[in-house]
Design a protein around this motif. Structure first.
Motif, PDB file in Angstrom:
ATOM      1  N   LYS A 323       0.855  -1.182   0.000  1.00  0.00           N
ATOM      2  CA  LYS A 323       0.000   0.000   0.000  1.00  0.00           C
ATOM      3  C   LYS A 323       0.892   1.233   0.000  1.00  0.00           C
ATOM      4  CE  LYS A 323      -3.869   2.312   2.260  1.00  0.00           C
ATOM      5  NZ  LYS A 323      -4.860   2.292   3.370  1.00  0.00           N
ATOM      6  N   LEU A 324       0.752   2.038  -1.050  1.00  0.00           N
ATOM      7  CA  LEU A 324       1.631   3.187  -1.230  1.00  0.00           C
ATOM      8  C   LEU A 324       1.109   4.414  -0.495  1.00  0.00           C
ATOM      9  CD1 LEU A 324       2.430   3.011  -5.054  1.00  0.00           C
ATOM     10  CD2 LEU A 324       3.690   1.982  -3.156  1.00  0.00           C
ATOM     11  N   ARG A 325       2.052   5.221  -0.060  1.00  0.00           N
ATOM     12  CA  ARG A 325       1.728   6.552   0.437  1.00  0.00           C
ATOM     13  C   ARG A 325       1.483   7.466  -0.770  1.00  0.00           C
ATOM     14  NH1 ARG A 325       3.228   6.957   5.818  1.00  0.00           N
ATOM     15  NH2 ARG A 325       4.599   5.274   6.549  1.00  0.00           N
ATOM     16  N   PRO A 326       0.785   8.568  -0.571  1.00  0.00           N
ATOM     17  CA  PRO A 326       0.554   9.479  -1.708  1.00  0.00           C
ATOM     18  C   PRO A 326       1.837   9.952  -2.379  1.00  0.00           C
ATOM     19  CG  PRO A 326      -0.937  10.004   0.086  1.00  0.00           C
ATOM     20  CD  PRO A 326      -0.002   8.963   0.612  1.00  0.00           C
ATOM     21  N   ASP A 327       2.910  10.130  -1.603  1.00  0.00           N
ATOM     22  CA  ASP A 327       4.151  10.598  -2.212  1.00  0.00           C
ATOM     23  C   ASP A 327       4.957   9.470  -2.867  1.00  0.00           C
ATOM     24  OD1 ASP A 327       4.991   9.255   0.035  1.00  0.00           O
ATOM     25  OD2 ASP A 327       6.185  10.910   0.857  1.00  0.00           O
ATOM     26  N   GLU A 328       4.434   8.242  -2.839  1.00  0.00           N
ATOM     27  CA  GLU A 328       5.106   7.110  -3.477  1.00  0.00           C
ATOM     28  C   GLU A 328       4.474   6.713  -4.807  1.00  0.00           C
ATOM     29  OE1 GLU A 328       6.780   4.377   0.159  1.00  0.00           O
ATOM     30  OE2 GLU A 328       4.602   4.362  -0.153  1.00  0.00           O
ATOM     31  N   VAL A 329       3.427   7.407  -5.230  1.00  0.00           N
ATOM     32  CA  VAL A 329       2.734   7.046  -6.466  1.00  0.00           C
ATOM     33  C   VAL A 329       3.680   7.231  -7.654  1.00  0.00           C
ATOM     34  CG1 VAL A 329       0.812   7.593  -8.001  1.00  0.00           C
ATOM     35  CG2 VAL A 329       0.477   7.629  -5.516  1.00  0.00           C
ATOM     36  N   PRO A 330       3.827   6.207  -8.509  1.00  0.00           N
ATOM     37  CA  PRO A 330       4.741   6.329  -9.661  1.00  0.00           C
ATOM     38  C   PRO A 330       4.309   7.440 -10.614  1.00  0.00           C
ATOM     39  CG  PRO A 330       4.108   4.033  -9.283  1.00  0.00           C
ATOM     40  CD  PRO A 330       3.225   4.868  -8.424  1.00  0.00           C
ATOM     41  N   THR A 331       5.270   7.987 -11.351  1.00  0.00           N
ATOM     42  CA  THR A 331       4.941   9.010 -12.340  1.00  0.00           C
ATOM     43  C   THR A 331       4.180   8.421 -13.519  1.00  0.00           C
ATOM     44  OG1 THR A 331       7.105   8.703 -13.379  1.00  0.00           O
ATOM     45  CG2 THR A 331       6.910  10.440 -11.723  1.00  0.00           C
ATOM     46  N   THR A 332       4.461   7.156 -13.852  1.00  0.00           N
ATOM     47  CA  THR A 332       3.700   6.421 -14.862  1.00  0.00           C
ATOM     48  C   THR A 332       3.330   5.067 -14.272  1.00  0.00           C
ATOM     49  OG1 THR A 332       4.904   7.473 -16.681  1.00  0.00           O
ATOM     50  CG2 THR A 332       3.698   5.463 -17.192  1.00  0.00           C
ATOM     51  N   TYR A 333       2.044   4.734 -14.342  1.00  0.00           N
ATOM     52  CA  TYR A 333       1.613   3.432 -13.827  1.00  0.00           C
ATOM     53  C   TYR A 333       0.336   3.018 -14.535  1.00  0.00           C
ATOM     54  CZ  TYR A 333      -1.798   6.013 -10.922  1.00  0.00           C
ATOM     55  OH  TYR A 333      -2.818   6.815 -10.481  1.00  0.00           O
ATOM     56  N   LEU A 334      -0.122   1.814 -14.261  1.00  0.00           N
ATOM     57  CA  LEU A 334      -1.334   1.268 -14.846  1.00  0.00           C
ATOM     58  C   LEU A 334      -2.401   1.216 -13.762  1.00  0.00           C
ATOM     59  CD1 LEU A 334       0.396  -1.594 -16.832  1.00  0.00           C
ATOM     60  CD2 LEU A 334      -0.164   0.708 -17.626  1.00  0.00           C
ATOM     61  N   ASP A 335      -3.524   1.862 -13.996  1.00  0.00           N
ATOM     62  CA  ASP A 335      -4.509   2.023 -12.934  1.00  0.00           C
ATOM     63  C   ASP A 335      -5.405   0.802 -12.790  1.00  0.00           C
ATOM     64  OD1 ASP A 335      -6.542   2.185 -14.853  1.00  0.00           O
ATOM     65  OD2 ASP A 335      -6.890   4.338 -14.582  1.00  0.00           O
ATOM     66  N   GLN A 336      -6.414   0.925 -11.945  1.00  0.00           N
ATOM     67  CA  GLN A 336      -7.258  -0.220 -11.608  1.00  0.00           C
ATOM     68  C   GLN A 336      -8.079  -0.731 -12.792  1.00  0.00           C
ATOM     69  OE1 GLN A 336     -10.588   0.753  -9.000  1.00  0.00           O
ATOM     70  NE2 GLN A 336     -10.336   2.929  -9.484  1.00  0.00           N
TER      71      GLN A 336
END
Length: 666
Positions: A323-336
């Protein structure tokens, strides 16, 4: 899918397609009895690194001896060709009493013309149970073999004739009897039939005799588990995921039932403390869900175990979560929903495969509205900079386990992701595939990986070896037997295996004749548009096209600018509608008449509702649909509207036609 590699081919009679793994097998003989090439697959197709199998305890009501007997391989078909089965006979094959290994007869395959490519194949009953492994072995000898050798394969097909998966051996020129064996291959979900196929490699001439064919069924892996959420690297991303969604399947041995087992799911934190656990009565399909809002940030493990009724573990599997913190969200990722989130924005990649990329190539692709370029050769810093300057992105080829490339290029602003797999299967070659994946995930949290295969991968084989996936069926040869609908079938099957995952199918632009695979011409505009929207209607969240360099040098001489213009027409429309395509809102009030040849989907975006309809048939068809409101429906890119009459809209589609309807919301 490299430009130097072979592509799928079909028999000249259109009956027995043999696919790319078969075509790669060739070369000089390794000794008179050796296998040619390196195509002999090894290892059971049902083993993966994430699974732990312990000695199987007997299910309730079974003795240990009965359980052991149940795991013994079962022969489902065997022949020494004494029965003159007409299914094996063609213009190139015949029963022969002059050669045999056992009995009095063998099956002879003779080819005198190297330009022919016809196969001997038979449908084998009882070989389509999902995820059940099968193998094939046969004894072969040859005479007068030139430019290749004899081989055998097994392949599974969907009901409409679309190839789904298969297993292959090397080829042989042995003049003595030698046994060829395809190791156990798992039957894909949705298979309608399986064929055992004998063939001589493309371009080969000579004779081969086949005898003592055996098809063997093995005990399946009992437990399969695939995450439907989170699908991207097990990451629970703030604002994106509300729950863990795990899809579980039990596939018991023949003498047992799913109800003989129990399934336990246990969620633990980084310290090994149990956060949640649930036990299910055994069933063919199970689903575990768990809200994540109250989970603390950090790492978790999800352990799924199949047990006997008395609690003994038969198989288990552990999946990492975080479970990521808000500041750990990747700059590019694949969403739900399997959509790309690139620098905070939704993004629909529309890419083209290329060789060594030049500035002119980039300009051509940009003019055709492509957003993404996939170069087979290492792009220079200049080309990466030029790509970024044009607002385009790069899928960077990375097909080794060395992280140096990842570390060197991971911060370039043009990077969208890493192309890590060019038709290497995730089940039988996991030891090769997994290190490529982890070399990215361990070193670049900000860019996804992408893999392509001509086979449909099982969901739990694909997860944790790739992030995005696509298949490349390439159905257009320019022949009456072409089945363009295979794009839809492949995409639908992939999405069924990998729900909510990024699915980027590869659409054919090239002439299969460029690879000597009997292609008569490249796909025309109608076919390119039809295949593209087949994939979108099935649920694709990105598209790749193969390839720019092929249309630049078409083997039949169709000019580059014409083929590039065809791509431009299709890609520009897809790009313009990409915000609509990526919308997760559907319109259940829109209903389309039931027709096996029509495929359709709906979207709501802003104050508009949309219906996308694709005709899979080469014949004209009509479409009738109902939708809310009374306003005319606009047919996009056709400069016309259709009126509602008696509560319905009716329209006609040309063969392989596509209509994109837009309706206003009142």
């Amino acid at each position: 899918m490299n430009d130097a590699e072979d592509r799928p081919a079909e028999a000249q009679d259109g009956k027995h397609p043999v696919h790319r793994r078969s075509l790669l097998l060739g070369g000089a003989a390794i000794g008179s009895a050796g296998l040619l090439g390196s195509g002999l697959l090894t290892g059971p197709a049902f083993a993966t690194e994430l699974d732990t199998t312990v000695p199987a305890a007997a299910p309730a009501g079974m003795t240990p001896a009965a359980a052991l007997a149940d795991t013994t391989p079962t022969v489902v078909y065997t022949t020494s060709f004494e029965d003159a089965d007409p299914d094996w006979v063609s213009d190139f094959t015949a029963y022969d009493t002059t050669q045999s290994r056992t009995g009095a007869t063998s099956l002879r395959y003779t080819r005198t013309d190297s330009s022919t490519y016809v196969f001997a194949g038979k449908k084998i009953a009882g070989t389509t149970d999902a995820y059940v492994p099968f193998s094939v072995s046969v004894w072969v000898k040859t005479a007068g073999m030139q430019n290749g050798g004899a081989s055998v394969c097994l392949e599974w097909y969907a009901e409409d004739g679309t190839y789904l998966s298969g297993g292959y051996t090397g080829v042989t020129q042995s003049t003595d009897w030698i046994q060829l064996t395809v190791p156990p291959q798992v039957a894909p979900a949705g298979a309608a039939y399986m064929k055992a196929i004998f063939f001589l490699s493309r371009g080969a001439t000579g004779s081969a005799w086949y005898d003592d064919l055996t098809i063997t069924k093995y005990t399946p892996k009992l437990l399969r588990a695939t995450l439907a959420a989170p699908t991207y690297r097990g990451l629970l991303i703030p604002g994106d995921h509300r729950e863990i969604d795990l899809r579980i399947g039990l596939y018991p041995p023949a003498a047992a039932r799913a109800s003989d087992y129990r399934v336990q799911v246990e969620l633990t934190d980084a310290a090994g403390r149990r956060v949640h656990a649930q036990t299910f009565a055994g069933d063919r399909k199970l689903r575990y869900t768990r809200p994540v809002s109250k989970l603390a940030y950090g790492a978790y493990q999800l352990r799924i175990s199949a047990r006997t009724r008395n609690g003994e573990i038969v198989q288990d599997k552990t999946l990492p979560l975080r479970k990521l913190r808000p500041d750990e969200v990747p700059t590019t990722y694949l969403d739900q929903h399997g959509r790309v989130r690139h620098n905070g924005e939704l993004y629909f990649p529309i890419g083209a495969f290329n060789g060594t990329t030049t500035v002119q190539n980039l300009n051509d692709l940009l003019s055709a509205s492509f957003t993404t370029v996939l170069s087979y050769q290492l792009p220079s810093r200049q080309i990466l900079d030029e790509t970024h300057a044009r607002g385009m992105t790069t899928l960077f080829v990375h097909r080794n386990a060395d992280a140096n490339e990842v570390l060197q290029y991971k911060d370039h602003p043009s990077l969208l992701g890493w192309y890590i797999n060019d038709e290497t299967p995730a089940d039988t070659e996991a030891a090769t595939v997994r290190p490529r994946y982890t070399s990215v995930t361990d070193n670049d949290p900000n860019h996804p990986t992408y893999s392509v295969d001509y086979r449909v991968w099982a969901g739990d084989d694909a997860q944790y070896v790739t992030d995005a996936f696509g298949t490349d069926p390439y159905p257009i040869f320019g022949k009456p037997t072409d089945l363009p609908r295979r794009v839809f079938t492949h995409t639908e099957a992939t999405i069924r295996e990998l729900p909510n995952t990024a699915i980027w199918p590869v659409i054919q632009l090239h002439n299969l004749g460029n690879y000597r695979h009997f292609g008569l011409r490249p796909p025309n505009l109608i076919e390119v548009r039809n295949m593209s929207w087949q994939a979108i209607v099935a649920g694709a969240t990105g598209l790749l096209y193969y390839s720019r360099f092929d249309i630049e040098q078409d083997s039949t001489g169709v000019p580059y600018q014409i083929l590039l213009g065809n791509a431009r027409t299709v890609v520009s429309q897809v790009r313009e509608l990409s915000p609509v395509i990526l919308s997760t809102e559907r319109v259940p009030q829109i209903r389309v008449n039931d027709d096996d040849w029509l495929r359709w989907t709906t979207r709501r975006h802003g104050n508009r509702e949309y219906l996308f309809v694709v005709n899979l048939s080469k014949e004209p068809r009509s479409v009738t649909f109902s939708a809310p409101g009374q306003r005319p429906a606009q047919v996009l890119y056709e400069h016309r509207t259709i009126e509602k009459s008696r509560g319905k809209y009716t329209d006609s589609l040309d063969g392989l036609g596509v209509h994109l309807y837009q309706m206003s919301v009142i």
